[in-house]
Motif scaffolding. Structure first.
Motif, mmCIF file in Angstrom:
data_model
loop_
_atom_site.group_PDB
_atom_site.id
_atom_site.type_symbol
_atom_site.label_atom_id
_atom_site.label_comp_id
_atom_site.label_asym_id
_atom_site.label_seq_id
_atom_site.Cartn_x
_atom_site.Cartn_y
_atom_site.Cartn_z
ATOM 1 N N LYS A 6 0.837 -1.106 0.067
ATOM 2 C CA LYS A 6 -0.164 -0.188 0.085
ATOM 3 C C LYS A 6 0.787 1.273 -0.031
ATOM 4 O O LYS A 6 1.589 1.322 0.978
ATOM 5 C CB LYS A 6 -0.905 0.010 1.283
ATOM 6 N N PHE A 8 1.229 5.314 -0.300
ATOM 7 C CA PHE A 8 0.420 6.879 0.100
ATOM 8 C C PHE A 8 1.292 7.913 -0.538
ATOM 9 O O PHE A 8 2.566 8.181 0.148
ATOM 10 C CB PHE A 8 0.090 6.825 1.458
ATOM 11 N N LYS A 28 1.642 5.834 -9.872
ATOM 12 C CA LYS A 28 0.152 5.265 -9.723
ATOM 13 C C LYS A 28 0.044 4.163 -10.721
ATOM 14 O O LYS A 28 -0.380 2.971 -10.399
ATOM 15 C CB LYS A 28 -0.945 6.351 -9.892
ATOM 16 N N ILE A 39 -2.965 5.289 -2.942
ATOM 17 C CA ILE A 39 -3.890 6.691 -2.421
ATOM 18 C C ILE A 39 -2.958 7.760 -2.777
ATOM 19 O O ILE A 39 -1.813 7.822 -2.232
ATOM 20 C CB ILE A 39 -4.129 6.580 -0.984
ATOM 21 N N SER A 41 -2.722 11.951 -1.966
ATOM 22 C CA SER A 41 -3.255 13.334 -1.636
ATOM 23 C C SER A 41 -2.724 14.503 -2.305
ATOM 24 O O SER A 41 -1.443 14.603 -2.058
ATOM 25 C CB SER A 41 -2.861 13.485 -0.098
ATOM 26 N N GLU A 88 -5.887 12.316 6.608
ATOM 27 C CA GLU A 88 -4.672 12.227 6.432
ATOM 28 C C GLU A 88 -3.834 11.137 7.345
ATOM 29 O O GLU A 88 -2.980 10.427 7.061
ATOM 30 C CB GLU A 88 -3.828 13.607 6.356
ATOM 31 N N LYS A 91 -4.689 7.691 6.460
ATOM 32 C CA LYS A 91 -3.932 7.224 5.015
ATOM 33 C C LYS A 91 -2.399 6.646 5.486
ATOM 34 O O LYS A 91 -2.139 5.877 4.910
ATOM 35 C CB LYS A 91 -3.745 8.452 4.047
ATOM 36 N N ILE A 92 -1.852 7.536 6.465
ATOM 37 C CA ILE A 92 -0.512 7.074 6.848
ATOM 38 C C ILE A 92 -0.654 5.788 7.802
ATOM 39 O O ILE A 92 0.125 4.752 7.363
ATOM 40 C CB ILE A 92 0.259 8.246 7.687
ATOM 41 N N TRP A 94 -2.602 3.481 7.086
ATOM 42 C CA TRP A 94 -2.954 2.353 5.969
ATOM 43 C C TRP A 94 -1.877 1.873 5.116
ATOM 44 O O TRP A 94 -1.785 0.840 4.851
ATOM 45 C CB TRP A 94 -4.029 3.025 5.247
ATOM 46 N N CYS A 95 -0.989 2.951 4.972
ATOM 47 C CA CYS A 95 0.113 2.788 4.052
ATOM 48 C C CYS A 95 1.143 1.739 4.441
ATOM 49 O O CYS A 95 1.341 1.766 5.722
ATOM 50 C CB CYS A 95 0.602 3.822 3.492
ATOM 51 N N LEU A 98 5.253 5.760 2.553
ATOM 52 C CA LEU A 98 4.935 7.094 2.322
ATOM 53 C C LEU A 98 5.740 7.585 1.376
ATOM 54 O O LEU A 98 6.939 7.696 1.505
ATOM 55 C CB LEU A 98 4.720 7.657 3.609
#
Length: 240
Positions: A6, A8, A28, A39, A41, A88, A91-92, A94-95, A98
């Motif tokens: 994953k 981010f 991506k 993902i 941002s 936000e 998201k961190i 989750w990943c 980064l």
């Protein structure tokens, strides 16, 4: 690289047609084609507010004097972060990886991205109470700075006019990424971005793809561990 990772990407450039934009789109496409999740941002597209103050929070602990770290710890305890900040942070969480994608501005992060760090990397939630460096909250995750630079590689060498790029990026790689526990990957740098040929740009895109696809085989940057320091956070003298 293992399947199902994953990624981010925090993207900070105001022009979608910029080479920063090309790098993020290519990342991506390449990663998703290889079976990974991505993902992004896009801070300018999101109209992210980089100003850090009471707007970070939905409540307050002290109304007569604002101390951000006090409010961050309180917000951590009562789930009081503003929705855009909480999103936000999640998201961190989750990943696995980064990525900061941005140009080098005045030897540092663009204000938009620095403001994102100021607001999102909150005490209590992201660091503090013994959680830092190799004991950091994000221990086991990786972080990568993908950067475009206006000057050539020579001017950012140890003997170059602008100084060693590794020293310039130390506040980001060590002071932001490593501080909160990330294993820090060597930065991916595009030199002389506005003066290179289309062929060189394509080559950079392919080099970036290989960096991303081989991320688990890439040695991370080496920093001393907390155990290497004494009670005053000075490196211990060698016994040799």
């Amino acid at each position: 690289m293992g399947k199902g990772m994953k990624f981010f990407i925090v993207h900070a450039h105001a022009e979608p047609k910029s080479f920063n934009g090309a790098l993020t789109r290519h990342a991506k496409e390449v990663l998703e084609t290889a079976g990974h999740e991505v993902i992004i941002s896009d801070l300018y597209a999101m109209e992210f507010d980089p100003v850090s103050d009471r707007r970070n929070f939905t409540n307050q602990k002290e109304s007569d004097y604002f101390k951000q770290q006090v409010e961050e710890i309180y917000a951590t305890e009562v789930d009081g972060f503003a929705p855009e900040i909480k999103a936000e942070m999640e998201k961190i969480d989750w990943c696995d990886v980064l990525i900061f994608q941005c140009p080098l501005w005045w030897f540092g992060l663009p204000a938009m991205l620095k403001g994102w760090v100021d607001r999102v990397f909150a005490m209590g939630r992201i660091y503090g109470r013994g959680k830092w460096y190799d004991n950091g909250v994000f221990k086991g995750k990786k972080a990568l700075l993908s950067l475009t630079v206006g000057g050539g590689e020579a001017i950012y060498s140890e003997t170059g006019l602008n100084g060693d790029i590794n020293q310039i990026l130390f506040p980001i790689n060590h002071g932001i990424f490593r501080f909160v526990g990330f294993d820090v990957l060597p930065p991916f740098i595009v030199w002389s971005t506005s003066r290179i040929s289309d062929e060189r740009r394509q080559a950079y895109l392919q080099e970036y793809a290989q960096r991303l696809l081989n991320i688990n085989e890439t040695p991370t940057m080496t920093y001393p561990s907390l155990a290497d320091y004494d009670e005053n956070f000075q490196l211990k003298l060698s016994k040799e």
